[in-house]
Design a protein around this motif. Structure first.
Motif, PDB file in Angstrom:
ATOM      1  N   VAL A   1       0.839  -1.200   0.000  1.00 53.72           N
ATOM      2  CA  VAL A   1       0.000   0.000   0.000  1.00 53.72           C
ATOM      3  C   VAL A   1       0.871   1.245   0.000  1.00 53.72           C
ATOM      4  N   TRP A   2       1.899   1.282   0.848  1.00 53.22           N
ATOM      5  CA  TRP A   2       2.767   2.451   0.916  1.00 53.22           C
ATOM      6  C   TRP A   2       3.611   2.606  -0.342  1.00 53.22           C
ATOM      7  N   ILE A   3       3.953   1.500  -1.003  1.00 54.44           N
ATOM      8  CA  ILE A   3       4.752   1.602  -2.228  1.00 54.44           C
ATOM      9  C   ILE A   3       3.962   2.299  -3.335  1.00 54.44           C
ATOM     10  N   GLN A   4       2.633   2.299  -3.244  1.00 51.63           N
ATOM     11  CA  GLN A   4       1.845   3.043  -4.222  1.00 51.63           C
ATOM     12  C   GLN A   4       2.191   4.529  -4.193  1.00 51.63           C
TER      13      GLN A   4
ATOM     14  N   GLN B   1      24.579   2.034  18.954  1.00 52.66           N
ATOM     15  CA  GLN B   1      24.369   2.180  17.516  1.00 52.66           C
ATOM     16  C   GLN B   1      22.902   2.446  17.179  1.00 52.66           C
ATOM     17  N   ASN B   2      21.988   2.013  18.045  1.00 54.52           N
ATOM     18  CA  ASN B   2      20.553   2.198  17.828  1.00 54.52           C
ATOM     19  C   ASN B   2      19.931   2.666  19.142  1.00 54.52           C
ATOM     20  N   PRO B   3      20.182   3.928  19.532  1.00 56.66           N
ATOM     21  CA  PRO B   3      19.812   4.364  20.890  1.00 56.66           C
ATOM     22  C   PRO B   3      18.323   4.372  21.175  1.00 56.66           C
ATOM     23  N   PHE B   4      17.478   4.449  20.156  1.00 53.39           N
ATOM     24  CA  PHE B   4      16.033   4.504  20.377  1.00 53.39           C
ATOM     25  C   PHE B   4      15.317   3.243  19.900  1.00 53.39           C
ATOM     26  N   GLY B   5      16.071   2.188  19.614  1.00 59.19           N
ATOM     27  CA  GLY B   5      15.461   0.914  19.232  1.00 59.19           C
ATOM     28  C   GLY B   5      14.639   0.985  17.975  1.00 59.19           C
ATOM     29  N   ALA B   6      15.156   1.655  16.950  1.00 57.42           N
ATOM     30  CA  ALA B   6      14.422   1.795  15.697  1.00 57.42           C
ATOM     31  C   ALA B   6      14.338   0.464  14.970  1.00 57.42           C
ATOM     32  N   ILE B   7      13.197   0.216  14.347  1.00 57.12           N
ATOM     33  CA  ILE B   7      12.991  -0.954  13.491  1.00 57.12           C
ATOM     34  C   ILE B   7      13.058  -0.468  12.055  1.00 57.12           C
ATOM     35  N   VAL B   8      14.029  -0.940  11.312  1.00 60.13           N
ATOM     36  CA  VAL B   8      14.285  -0.466   9.963  1.00 60.13           C
ATOM     37  C   VAL B   8      13.922  -1.566   8.971  1.00 60.13           C
ATOM     38  N   GLU B   9      13.074  -1.195   8.001  1.00 62.19           N
ATOM     39  CA  GLU B   9      12.669  -2.124   6.943  1.00 62.19           C
ATOM     40  C   GLU B   9      13.221  -1.619   5.618  1.00 62.19           C
ATOM     41  N   THR B  10      13.995  -2.465   4.968  1.00 59.41           N
ATOM     42  CA  THR B  10      14.538  -2.146   3.652  1.00 59.41           C
ATOM     43  C   THR B  10      14.056  -3.204   2.656  1.00 59.41           C
ATOM     44  N   GLY B  11      14.614  -3.189   1.472  1.00 59.10           N
ATOM     45  CA  GLY B  11      14.198  -4.178   0.476  1.00 59.10           C
ATOM     46  C   GLY B  11      12.809  -3.952  -0.060  1.00 59.10           C
ATOM     47  N   LEU B  12      12.350  -2.696  -0.064  1.00 55.19           N
ATOM     48  CA  LEU B  12      11.016  -2.364  -0.576  1.00 55.19           C
ATOM     49  C   LEU B  12      11.136  -1.841  -2.002  1.00 55.19           C
ATOM     50  N   GLY B  13      11.680  -2.673  -2.864  1.00 48.98           N
ATOM     51  CA  GLY B  13      11.788  -2.324  -4.273  1.00 48.98           C
ATOM     52  C   GLY B  13      12.841  -1.292  -4.589  1.00 48.98           C
ATOM     53  N   GLY B  14      13.700  -0.972  -3.613  1.00 51.94           N
ATOM     54  CA  GLY B  14      14.716   0.030  -3.847  1.00 51.94           C
ATOM     55  C   GLY B  14      14.199   1.449  -3.931  1.00 51.94           C
ATOM     56  N   VAL B  15      12.919   1.652  -3.618  1.00 51.25           N
ATOM     57  CA  VAL B  15      12.327   2.992  -3.730  1.00 51.25           C
ATOM     58  C   VAL B  15      11.870   3.539  -2.388  1.00 51.25           C
ATOM     59  N   MET B  16      11.941   2.722  -1.346  1.00 50.45           N
ATOM     60  CA  MET B  16      11.395   3.153  -0.074  1.00 50.45           C
ATOM     61  C   MET B  16      12.110   2.460   1.070  1.00 50.45           C
ATOM     62  N   LYS B  17      12.239   3.181   2.162  1.00 60.24           N
ATOM     63  CA  LYS B  17      12.781   2.661   3.414  1.00 60.24           C
ATOM     64  C   LYS B  17      11.838   3.098   4.523  1.00 60.24           C
ATOM     65  N   ILE B  18      11.569   2.208   5.471  1.00 62.22           N
ATOM     66  CA  ILE B  18      10.633   2.504   6.552  1.00 62.22           C
ATOM     67  C   ILE B  18      11.334   2.293   7.886  1.00 62.22           C
ATOM     68  N   SER B  19      11.284   3.307   8.738  1.00 64.95           N
ATOM     69  CA  SER B  19      11.826   3.221  10.093  1.00 64.95           C
ATOM     70  C   SER B  19      10.702   3.499  11.085  1.00 64.95           C
ATOM     71  N   THR B  20      10.671   2.729  12.171  1.00 65.43           N
ATOM     72  CA  THR B  20       9.627   2.869  13.180  1.00 65.43           C
ATOM     73  C   THR B  20      10.268   3.101  14.540  1.00 65.43           C
ATOM     74  N   TYR B  21       9.818   4.145  15.227  1.00 66.54           N
ATOM     75  CA  TYR B  21      10.327   4.491  16.550  1.00 66.54           C
ATOM     76  C   TYR B  21       9.168   4.437  17.536  1.00 66.54           C
ATOM     77  N   VAL B  22       9.272   3.569  18.533  1.00 62.49           N
ATOM     78  CA  VAL B  22       8.236   3.479  19.562  1.00 62.49           C
ATOM     79  C   VAL B  22       8.593   4.475  20.659  1.00 62.49           C
ATOM     80  N   ASP B  23       8.386   5.733  20.361  1.00 62.53           N
ATOM     81  CA  ASP B  23       8.752   6.809  21.282  1.00 62.53           C
ATOM     82  C   ASP B  23       8.021   8.075  20.856  1.00 62.53           C
ATOM     83  N   TYR B  24       8.094   9.108  21.689  1.00 61.01           N
ATOM     84  CA  TYR B  24       7.491  10.385  21.358  1.00 61.01           C
ATOM     85  C   TYR B  24       8.445  11.209  20.501  1.00 61.01           C
ATOM     86  N   PHE B  25       7.873  12.039  19.618  1.00 63.06           N
ATOM     87  CA  PHE B  25       8.715  12.828  18.731  1.00 63.06           C
ATOM     88  C   PHE B  25       9.556  13.834  19.502  1.00 63.06           C
TER      89      PHE B  25
END
Length: 399
Positions: free
Chosen positions: A206-209, A244-268
């Protein structure tokens, strides 16, 4: 619903403070103690009253939303029916970049993007419930956006959107896969999605759209919020916080080479104070808030520390709302808290790419809304400075 929702009949006592003029709690002025809903409406199949007597005496008010509740009930059953869902099959990139998309409404967009034909209203509602998130963003940022100076975009908004569109629609550079076609690539466009909830768990197709609508750039989606990984621990266990990852980010790559997704379970505001994403660039960054509840009494305190930091970045902020009242309440709260240090980027109004499917609040059978019904935008006020060239003619003659 029988465990959480209360009968909306006016003879009952109120169970909470009303959150809007349309809240059924406004009507409760009686002396009867609160009672959970038990009687199921034979037309919509939703439990809406504590007894048949209250259902009959309050039938006129229920009739206003009965058809919508029936539609919601049928749509929920449709998802569990086991049928094939061709509306969830998404097309790839445009066959040719010259094949422009038409973003006037859902029908023209799905047709110009070569989606499989959706001829059933229920299938259309199911499809738009997911696609509303990426396409609401694209409808504002795209150069063929249906919103313009004639339709809700302000002069200050055009300046901000023009900067982003300059990056999102770069000129052809002649790049290719050969040595002669090597070109320097610009950094990805960063979309900060704050207070992420359901949107962070959407299927990645859905997001790749979103990326398919901007074929010459890459995206970095950054989901931020304490609920951004709710009910997804089995899919992505939270990593430990390390240097190396102080806020425990979850990084998703391999989304067709056009998108990268990072998720932070924290307040902005926690990440901002740590300078996690600095510096911000109005040509490459944008904030998105889906149904943030900025002005809601139960959640506004969570945004009070974040809002000044958002205004400080001078980056455009796109917001959506469940209803017109929800959107106007958020807008009024921002204007009050910003104290004149904000510019409206896009005036509030109905979203052309809102979800066509209605949603029901399980704690209140009279509370009906739809995803991303309205959309508006703002950013921190920018002050232009001119060079001081001395005083007037009299001062120059004195010198």
């Amino acid at each position: 619903m029988r465990q959480n929702a209360y009968c909306p009949h006016p003879t009952h006592q109120a169970t909470r403070l009303a959150t809007s003029p349309h809240d059924t709690e406004h009507r409760k002025t009686g002396a009867l103690p609160p009672a959970h809903v038990r009687f199921e409406c034979p037309d919509c199949g939703i439990p809406v009253s504590c007894s048949e007597e209250h259902y009959v005496s309050d039938y006129e008010s229920h009739l206003e939303i009965c058809d919508t509740l029936r539609q919601i009930n049928e749509d929920d059953h449709d998802l569990l029916s086991g049928r094939l869902f061709p509306e969830f099959e998404y097309p790839g990139p445009q066959v040719a970049e010259e094949a422009q998309v038409n973003m006037m409404n859902w029908d023209t967009l799905l047709y110009s993007r070569d989606f499989a034909a959706i001829n059933d209203d229920r299938s259309m509602r199911q499809a738009t419930r997911l696609l509303t998130y990426p396409l609401s963003i694209a409808s504002v940022l795209h150069e063929l956006s249906p919103y313009s100076l004639r339709d809700r975009v302000t002069a200050e908004g055009l300046r901000s959107l023009s900067a982003l569109r300059y990056t999102l629609h770069p000129p052809r550079s002649g790049s290719g896969i050969t040595i002669a076609g090597l070109r320097p690539n610009p950094p990805p466009v960063r979309l900060f999605i704050l207070g992420a909830r359901a949107e962070s768990s959407l299927p990645r197709e859905v997001w790749i759209q979103l990326a398919h609508l901007f074929p010459r750039v890459t995206f970095h989606l950054i989901f931020i919020g304490p609920e951004s990984m709710a009910n997804r621990e089995a899919e992505f266990p939270l990593p430990p916080r390390t240097p190396q990852n102080p806020f425990g980010a979850i990084v998703e790559t391999g989304l067709g080479g056009v998108m990268k997704i990072s998720t932070y379970v924290d307040y902005f505001h926690t990440l901002h104070e740590a300078q996690m994403f600095a510096p911000y660039d109005p040509y490459f960054d944008c904030f998105v808030l889906f149904h943030p509840g900025l002005g809601h009494p139960a959640s506004s305190f969570e945004w009070s520390e974040t809002l000044p930091q958002l205004l400080e970045t001078k980056v455009p902020i796109i917001c959506t709302g469940y209803t017109d009242y929800d959107m106007r309440r958020d807008m009024a709260w921002v204007e009050k808290e910003a104290r004149g240090e904000m510019d409206i980027v896009m005036k509030a109004g109905e979203n052309r790419f809102r979800s066509l499917r209605w949603d029901l609040n399980d704690a209140d059978p009279g509370d009906v809304s739809c995803g991303n019904w309205g959309i508006w935008g703002f950013r921190g006020k920018r002050y232009e400075a001119d060079e001081y060239r001395g005083g007037g003619k009299a001062e120059q003659q004195t010198r």
